[in-house]
Design a protein around this motif. Sequence first.
Motif, mmCIF file in Angstrom:
data_model
loop_
_atom_site.group_PDB
_atom_site.id
_atom_site.type_symbol
_atom_site.label_atom_id
_atom_site.label_comp_id
_atom_site.label_asym_id
_atom_site.label_seq_id
_atom_site.Cartn_x
_atom_site.Cartn_y
_atom_site.Cartn_z
ATOM 1 N N ASN A 56 0.772 -1.242 0.268
ATOM 2 C CA ASN A 56 0.325 0.376 0.097
ATOM 3 C C ASN A 56 0.449 1.570 -0.424
ATOM 4 O OD1 ASN A 56 0.563 -1.136 2.953
ATOM 5 N ND2 ASN A 56 -0.909 -0.006 3.360
ATOM 6 N N TYR A 57 2.113 1.102 -0.106
ATOM 7 C CA TYR A 57 3.571 2.197 0.138
ATOM 8 C C TYR A 57 4.112 2.643 -1.041
ATOM 9 C CZ TYR A 57 2.240 2.501 5.197
ATOM 10 O OH TYR A 57 1.880 2.893 6.619
ATOM 11 N N VAL A 58 3.960 4.233 -1.837
ATOM 12 C CA VAL A 58 4.109 3.520 -3.466
ATOM 13 C C VAL A 58 5.169 4.910 -3.736
ATOM 14 C CG1 VAL A 58 1.522 3.352 -4.212
ATOM 15 C CG2 VAL A 58 2.247 5.415 -3.734
ATOM 16 N N LYS A 59 5.897 5.251 -2.657
ATOM 17 C CA LYS A 59 6.972 5.893 -3.044
ATOM 18 C C LYS A 59 7.846 6.007 -1.813
ATOM 19 C CE LYS A 59 5.704 10.857 -2.384
ATOM 20 N NZ LYS A 59 5.799 12.447 -2.141
ATOM 21 N N ILE A 60 9.074 5.774 -2.468
ATOM 22 C CA ILE A 60 10.365 5.879 -1.350
ATOM 23 C C ILE A 60 11.345 7.424 -1.218
ATOM 24 C CG2 ILE A 60 11.006 3.415 -1.486
ATOM 25 C CD1 ILE A 60 12.815 3.662 -3.352
ATOM 26 N N ARG A 61 12.316 6.948 -1.038
ATOM 27 C CA ARG A 61 12.778 7.939 -0.290
ATOM 28 C C ARG A 61 14.400 8.024 -0.717
ATOM 29 N NH1 ARG A 61 10.943 13.978 2.605
ATOM 30 N NH2 ARG A 61 9.144 13.618 0.877
ATOM 31 N N VAL A 62 15.454 8.433 -1.420
ATOM 32 C CA VAL A 62 16.736 8.043 -0.937
ATOM 33 C C VAL A 62 16.924 9.956 -0.694
ATOM 34 C CG1 VAL A 62 18.824 7.560 -2.713
ATOM 35 C CG2 VAL A 62 16.599 6.412 -2.528
ATOM 36 N N SER A 63 18.391 9.550 0.393
ATOM 37 C CA SER A 63 18.811 10.660 0.721
ATOM 38 C C SER A 63 20.130 9.974 1.322
ATOM 39 C CB SER A 63 18.132 11.305 2.229
ATOM 40 O OG SER A 63 18.504 10.125 2.918
ATOM 41 N N TYR A 80 23.977 15.383 -1.091
ATOM 42 C CA TYR A 80 22.782 15.269 -2.735
ATOM 43 C C TYR A 80 21.729 15.393 -1.694
ATOM 44 C CZ TYR A 80 27.127 12.677 -4.793
ATOM 45 O OH TYR A 80 27.995 11.949 -5.336
ATOM 46 N N ASP A 81 20.460 15.867 -2.824
ATOM 47 C CA ASP A 81 19.586 16.683 -2.801
ATOM 48 C C ASP A 81 18.587 14.969 -2.583
ATOM 49 O OD1 ASP A 81 19.940 19.027 -3.371
ATOM 50 O OD2 ASP A 81 19.753 18.917 -5.228
ATOM 51 N N TYR A 82 17.912 15.058 -1.623
ATOM 52 C CA TYR A 82 17.403 13.753 -1.792
ATOM 53 C C TYR A 82 16.447 13.807 -3.090
ATOM 54 C CZ TYR A 82 12.644 16.094 -0.411
ATOM 55 O OH TYR A 82 11.513 16.769 -0.401
ATOM 56 N N LYS A 83 16.242 12.305 -3.198
ATOM 57 C CA LYS A 83 15.322 12.292 -4.803
ATOM 58 C C LYS A 83 13.715 11.028 -4.405
ATOM 59 C CE LYS A 83 15.686 11.228 -9.162
ATOM 60 N NZ LYS A 83 16.400 11.243 -10.474
ATOM 61 N N ASP A 84 13.178 11.531 -4.481
ATOM 62 C CA ASP A 84 11.702 10.852 -4.515
ATOM 63 C C ASP A 84 11.265 10.098 -5.263
ATOM 64 O OD1 ASP A 84 11.464 11.109 -1.612
ATOM 65 O OD2 ASP A 84 9.395 12.972 -2.426
ATOM 66 N N VAL A 85 11.198 8.365 -5.404
ATOM 67 C CA VAL A 85 10.689 7.954 -6.236
ATOM 68 C C VAL A 85 9.674 6.849 -6.801
ATOM 69 C CG1 VAL A 85 12.046 5.923 -7.804
ATOM 70 C CG2 VAL A 85 13.579 7.274 -6.229
ATOM 71 N N GLN A 119 10.659 -5.437 -8.435
ATOM 72 C CA GLN A 119 10.814 -4.600 -9.130
ATOM 73 C C GLN A 119 12.396 -4.146 -9.047
ATOM 74 O OE1 GLN A 119 8.288 -0.979 -8.614
ATOM 75 N NE2 GLN A 119 7.636 -2.197 -7.270
ATOM 76 N N GLN A 120 12.595 -4.189 -10.376
ATOM 77 C CA GLN A 120 14.425 -2.874 -10.038
ATOM 78 C C GLN A 120 14.158 -1.511 -10.296
ATOM 79 O OE1 GLN A 120 17.155 -4.977 -9.659
ATOM 80 N NE2 GLN A 120 16.367 -6.888 -9.351
ATOM 81 N N ILE A 121 15.321 -0.714 -10.036
ATOM 82 C CA ILE A 121 15.515 0.477 -10.226
ATOM 83 C C ILE A 121 16.858 1.015 -10.179
ATOM 84 C CG2 ILE A 121 12.658 0.926 -9.552
ATOM 85 C CD1 ILE A 121 14.154 2.251 -6.559
ATOM 86 N N GLU A 122 16.786 2.377 -10.942
ATOM 87 C CA GLU A 122 18.501 2.877 -10.681
ATOM 88 C C GLU A 122 17.924 4.018 -10.765
ATOM 89 O OE1 GLU A 122 21.967 3.062 -13.550
ATOM 90 O OE2 GLU A 122 20.338 4.540 -14.053
ATOM 91 N N VAL A 123 18.596 4.457 -9.325
ATOM 92 C CA VAL A 123 18.294 6.563 -8.935
ATOM 93 C C VAL A 123 19.495 6.612 -8.738
ATOM 94 C CG1 VAL A 123 17.644 6.912 -6.483
ATOM 95 C CG2 VAL A 123 16.290 5.108 -7.034
ATOM 96 N N LEU A 124 19.275 7.960 -9.837
ATOM 97 C CA LEU A 124 20.768 8.722 -9.890
ATOM 98 C C LEU A 124 20.244 10.415 -8.688
ATOM 99 C CD1 LEU A 124 20.125 8.734 -13.915
ATOM 100 C CD2 LEU A 124 22.133 7.656 -12.592
ATOM 101 N N MET A 125 21.026 10.911 -8.300
ATOM 102 C CA MET A 125 21.657 11.914 -7.254
ATOM 103 C C MET A 125 21.766 12.909 -7.801
ATOM 104 S SD MET A 125 19.503 10.111 -4.959
ATOM 105 C CE MET A 125 20.358 11.355 -3.482
ATOM 106 N N GLU A 126 21.646 13.922 -7.861
ATOM 107 C CA GLU A 126 22.195 15.357 -8.530
ATOM 108 C C GLU A 126 23.142 16.213 -7.009
ATOM 109 O OE1 GLU A 126 22.057 16.662 -11.123
ATOM 110 O OE2 GLU A 126 20.664 14.935 -11.995
ATOM 111 N N SER A 127 24.174 16.774 -7.365
ATOM 112 C CA SER A 127 24.676 16.677 -6.008
ATOM 113 C C SER A 127 24.116 18.317 -5.257
ATOM 114 C CB SER A 127 26.737 16.333 -6.544
ATOM 115 O OG SER A 127 27.179 17.171 -6.036
#
Length: 863
Positions: free
Chosen positions: A81-88, A92-97, A105-113
Amino acid sequence: MEYQRSSSTIAKTLFLLASVMLVSITAALGQLKTVQGIVKDSKTKQPIGYATVAVVGAPAAPGNATSTEESGRFTLKFPKNYVKIRVSSVGYDYKDVFVTNDETQQIEVLMESQDNTLDEVVVRAKKRKYTNKDNPAVALIRKVIENKSKNRLTGQQFAQYDQYEKISLGLSNLSEKFVNKKIFKNYQFLFEVDDSAKTANKYLLPAFMEEKLSKVYFRKDPKKTKQYIIGEQRAQFDPKFIDNDGLSAYFNKLYETVDIYDNNITLVTNQFLSPIANSAPTFYKFFITDTIKTQQPWLVELSFFPRNKADMLFKGQLYITLDGNYAVQGANMTVADDINLNFVRDMNIELKFDQDESKRFYLSQSTLGIDFSLTDKGTGIRGNRTVNYKNYKTGVVQPDSIYSGPETVIAYNIADGKGTRKLFDTQRQIPLTKNELNIYHNIDTLQQIPSFKTFMDIAALVLSGYKQAGPVEIGPVNTFYSFNPVEGFRLRVGGRTTESFSKRFYAESYAAYGFKDEKWKYFLSGTYAFNNKSVYSFPQHYIRASFQRDTKIPGQALEFIQEDNFLLSFKRGDNENYIYNDVYRVDYRKEFENRLSIGLGFNATKQSPAGSLRYQIIDDNGQTKVFNEINSTELSVNIRYAPNEQFYQGKLYRTPIFNEYPIFNFNYTAGLKDVFKGEYSYHNFNVGAFKRFYLSQFGYADIDVAGTYIAGKGIPFPFLTIHRANQTYAYQLNSYNLMNFLEFVSDHHASANIQYYMNGFLLNKIPGIKKLKLREVFSFKAVYGGLRDENNPDHSDKVFDFQKNADNIQSSYTFGSDPYMEASVGLSNIFKILRVDYVRRLNYLDHPGAPKSGIRARIKFDF
C-alpha cells in the motif's frame, strides 16, 4: 544401529531433495513487495554508498528503511500500500521515486549533487584508516554489548511465549525451456512463476513445507529452555525413500533460529560471529548511517561490515534504541560475496523486535532466507524459515516439572490429523498464502504418479545402495563385488524386508562366495520390533537374532561401511591376516526420548585363522602348539547417552547432526567360560566421549577420547583390544591411518583423537589463494596402553604368540614407554568435496613395514 560421523550424507540429502524438488511447489511473499536497486551520482555514474532509502509515509521501523552497500545497491521489502520511497545522502538533494505494486522490481536512482551550481570545487582529504579509537559507532556498539544481559530473553529469571514457525524449500531459477521439457508433461501443475527472479529463469518448484506451533518456557537458574510442540504438520514423502523426521531435523539445522544476542550464530552448520558479540569490534567495521526520530524511543541505524570479506561474518544494519537501554530494535543482515561458504548463493536475515509491558524489546519475528546452488547462475534450492513469537510473559514461575526431561517434547496426539489441522487454522500466527496451502495437496498428489515413484526408486538406489522389490529391497550394491588376499575375487548378493512386508518383523540376509578359498559365506537375521515401528527409526525397541559366517580382519570393527565394500579392497602393505568367523548373536535394544539408549547382547563365536594369521603357543621347551579354532561366549551391555541429539536416518546408518552437546558411551563385555563352548573368562570395560567444540571465527574441533580395561588372565589377543588400523589410501577419522593391521595389542589403553577444522581462517587472508576457498584441517591421534604379564606372550606361555610376517619377523606388539602418535595437516574444500591430508607417523618407525608418512584423501561435503 551404528552412528555415522561422516558429513557425506549432508550432500546426499541435499541432492536427493534437489531431485525431488523437480516435482513440488513453494511459498509466495504475501502482501509485501520487494524493491531492489542501485543509487548513483547523476553525473559521474559512480555508486553512492551508505545512502538512506526509506518508505515515504510508513512508520519508522527496520523493515521500512535501509542503507545502500558500498556498491550502492540496496534491497527493501515493505507493504504494497506504500508507493513512494525517498533516497537521501549527505551532499546530495534527496530524491523521491514512485514504485509499482509488482512484487519485485529493479530501479536505478540518480542523485543530484548539491554542489552542481559551482564551477569546480576540489576537496582532497587525507586518507584516514578505519580505527576503533574515538569512533562514535564503536562506542555505541560497546554500549550495546555492555547491556546485552539485561535486554535479552535469558536476562529474565522466568519467561514464556507462544511460537509459530514455518519453513519451505523449493527448486529455483528454472528456465522456461527446462519447465517445458517432455519429461515434465504430467507435472505442469506443480510449477510456479517466481516474480522475484533476478534473471530470465523465472520458474520454481517447491518441495518441502513444515509448520510448528509451540509453547516455550525459559528459566534462568538453573538454566533450561523447554519447548512443547502442540501442533506440527509437514508435506510428507514416502518413508520407504526418505526419513521425513530426519529431513526436518536437517533443514531446521541449516535454517536455525537467529539470536542476535548470542556471541555466535549457527547457520548452515557454520558459526558466524554476531555483530554484537563481545569481540565484534575486532572483526567488524561500524558506521552510524542514520538517526530515526519519528518514533519513541529514537533509533540509531548502525551499519556494519566485515574487516575481512572472506571471514564468517555478516554485513547489514542494526537499529539501536537511544533510551539508555541500548537494545536492538531491529536488524537486517546478509553475508559478503567473498565469504568461504559452499553452495550458498544468497542469504538474508531480518529480525523484528516489539516492546512488552515492561518496555523491554523482545524478538517478535525472525525471517531467514537462503538460496543454495552449485553455481552462481544455475538451478538452486531456495528456502525460507519464518519464526513468529507472541504472548510474551516474564516473571511467571512454573513448577519444576515443566522443565524436566529433554528440551523439546511432542505435546499432541500424532494420530489426530483433523485436530492438528483445526489447531493451525485457529492459532497460526501468520496466514499461509494460497500457494503454501497447495503444497500439502500437491505433494500427496505427486506421490500417486507412477513415473514419480519410479524416479524415487532409482534415486534411492543411487544414494542408499538399495533397490526396492515389493516387500523387500536388494543391496547394498557396493558390496556385490570386492576382493582380498584370502578370498580372491568375491561376489555377494543380499537383501532385507521392508515395512510393506511387516511393521513388526524384519528379515535380512546375504550370501557371498570367494573364488580363491572356494568357501561360501552367509548371514541371516530376524528382528522383532516391540513398538510396531521400523527398526531403523527412532526410538528403536527391538530384539534381533542372527547367524553370520564370514571373513574378518582382526581389530577392524568398521562402524559405517561393510568390510567387503569394493573401495576397501585396495590396501597398502601386508594385509593377509584374516579370520573365519561363525557368530551366533541375540541383541536387544531400547531407545528413550531423552536420547538414552540401552543395548544387551549375547553371542557365541568360533574363530578360525586364515591367510597368514596363526594361533599358536610356544612353550618353554620350544614346542609349538597350533590352534585351528578358538571359541568364546560373551554377554555385553551398552549404554549410550547423546542429549538433544539430532540425526538423519539413512537406509543403513544414522548420520548425527552435530551440535554443542557431547555423546557418551559405556560398554561392558563379559567372557563366559564353559558356556556354549566358551573357553575364556574376562571382563572388558570401555568408556568413551565425543564433543564438538565451536571456536567461532577459528573454526571448530572434534575431540574423541576413550579408554579400555580388560580384566582376566591368559587372554589371547583376539579377545584383547586390537587397535584400529587403516591400510587403505582413504583418510579414516576413527582409525590410525599409518598403523598396520594387528600391529598393536593391549589389555588397557587410553586414546585421544583431535580433528581441528580451521575453515579457511588463515588461507582466506592470502591474496590469490583465498579465491580457491580452501580450508585448513589438522589432526592429532594418540593411543597408549600395554599388556599385563599374564596376557603378554613375552612373559606367559598361556597365550598366543605375537604375529609374524612372511619373513618370520614379529609384526605385532604392545606399547613401549611411549604412546603411538600420528599427526596430519591437510586441505579440505578442494573442488568443494575433497579433503587431502599429509599424515606423519611420529614414532615406532622401526616396526617392519611401518610407513613414515603418506598422503590420504577423503570425500567431505561442507557448507
